[in-house]
Motif scaffolding. Structure first.
Motif, PDB file in Angstrom:
ATOM      1  N   VAL A  28       0.857  -1.185   0.000  1.00 13.02           N
ATOM      2  CA  VAL A  28       0.000   0.000   0.000  1.00 13.02           C
ATOM      3  C   VAL A  28       0.891   1.233   0.000  1.00 13.02           C
ATOM      4  N   GLU A  29       0.375   2.322  -0.533  1.00 12.19           N
ATOM      5  CA  GLU A  29       1.127   3.575  -0.502  1.00 12.19           C
ATOM      6  C   GLU A  29       0.591   4.432   0.633  1.00 12.19           C
ATOM      7  N   ILE A  30       1.520   4.925   1.441  1.00 17.80           N
ATOM      8  CA  ILE A  30       1.149   5.783   2.564  1.00 17.80           C
ATOM      9  C   ILE A  30       2.042   7.014   2.530  1.00 17.80           C
ATOM     10  N   GLU A  31       1.473   8.133   2.151  1.00 17.48           N
ATOM     11  CA  GLU A  31       2.178   9.420   2.157  1.00 17.48           C
ATOM     12  C   GLU A  31       3.569   9.338   1.525  1.00 17.48           C
ATOM     13  N   GLY A  32       3.643   8.764   0.324  1.00 18.12           N
ATOM     14  CA  GLY A  32       4.898   8.709  -0.414  1.00 18.12           C
ATOM     15  C   GLY A  32       5.792   7.529  -0.078  1.00 18.12           C
ATOM     16  N   HIS A  33       5.350   6.668   0.810  1.00 20.16           N
ATOM     17  CA  HIS A  33       6.105   5.464   1.181  1.00 20.16           C
ATOM     18  C   HIS A  33       5.348   4.232   0.698  1.00 20.16           C
ATOM     19  N   LEU A  34       6.060   3.257   0.166  1.00 23.78           N
ATOM     20  CA  LEU A  34       5.448   1.970  -0.115  1.00 23.78           C
ATOM     21  C   LEU A  34       5.592   1.120   1.136  1.00 23.78           C
ATOM     22  N   ALA A  35       4.465   0.656   1.649  1.00 22.92           N
ATOM     23  CA  ALA A  35       4.452  -0.204   2.827  1.00 22.92           C
ATOM     24  C   ALA A  35       4.158  -1.624   2.353  1.00 22.92           C
ATOM     25  N   TYR A  36       5.163  -2.489   2.475  1.00 21.82           N
ATOM     26  CA  TYR A  36       5.034  -3.881   2.062  1.00 21.82           C
ATOM     27  C   TYR A  36       4.510  -4.682   3.246  1.00 21.82           C
ATOM     28  N   LEU A  37       3.420  -5.405   3.018  1.00 20.69           N
ATOM     29  CA  LEU A  37       2.753  -6.153   4.076  1.00 20.69           C
ATOM     30  C   LEU A  37       2.901  -7.649   3.813  1.00 20.69           C
TER      31      LEU A  37
END
Length: 188
Positions: free
Chosen positions: A110-119
């Motif tokens: 998911v993208e969160i405020e310019g960061h890709l968060a890998y889950l």
């Protein structure tokens, strides 16, 4: 000027710490342990009780006040909002974030405020071991390195990682969460 580790210690945001120091061979700051997402209630003695929410098994590096590498374990994906409130502003611009989450069943990003968060789904296991396995690192790759330099090596190696997680919105990822059933273990 303070640094990230001094800041989290001054705010009493560390929990179950195994390493919190400068790496042996560089100015990189390293941390392994839990980070408090939501503080415990005040006791009648004026001290804080057990934290209400933590991100467990955190592995991070920082330069100055900014996190450069981050991986950690969330019991519930819903707690990612607490992480964002407390720590996202302290992350260097655009760094990927790696979360191992109990209540998801598939690899997502998911993208969160310019960061890709890998889950990544993880009901049982250790973030350090799981992440090293993803990177293809083995015990011998760390031979002769101190505890801090081992964390730096993992952070450096993570730059070569090319995850193939399914990209969804955070809202959709939250809608895909599942109920986790854990086996009880211990004395009978």
């Amino acid at each position: 000027m303070s640094n990230f580790l001094e800041n989290i210690q001054a705010q009493n945001l560390t929990w179950q710490v195994s390493i919190c120091e400068k790496a042996e061979s560089s100015d990189t700051l390293v941390y392994r342990g839990d980070l408090i997402l939501q503080e415990g209630k005040l006791t009648i003695h004026g001290t804080r009780g057990t934290p209400e929410a933590v991100i467990k098994q955190v592995v991070l590096t920082a330069k100055g006040e900014k996190i450069e590498f981050f991986a950690g374990h969330l019991q519930k994906l819903e707690s990612i909002s607490l992480f964002c409130e407390k720590y996202l502003a302290q992350c260097a611009a655009g760094i990927p974030l790696f979360f191992f989450v109990e209540n998801i069943k598939e690899k997502l990003v998911v993208e969160i405020e310019g960061h890709l968060a890998y889950l990544y789904p993880l009901v049982e296991g250790v973030v350090w071991n799981e992440f090293n396995e993803m990177l293809g690192l083995e015990k011998g790759d760390f031979k002769g390195l101190g505890a801090g330099d081992k964390v730096v090596k993992v952070a450096d190696e993570s730059k070569t990682l090319k995850p193939k997680n399914v990209k969804v919105s955070l809202e959709e990822a939250l809608a895909r969460t599942v109920v986790v059933h854990k086996e009880l273990r211990g004395a009978i």
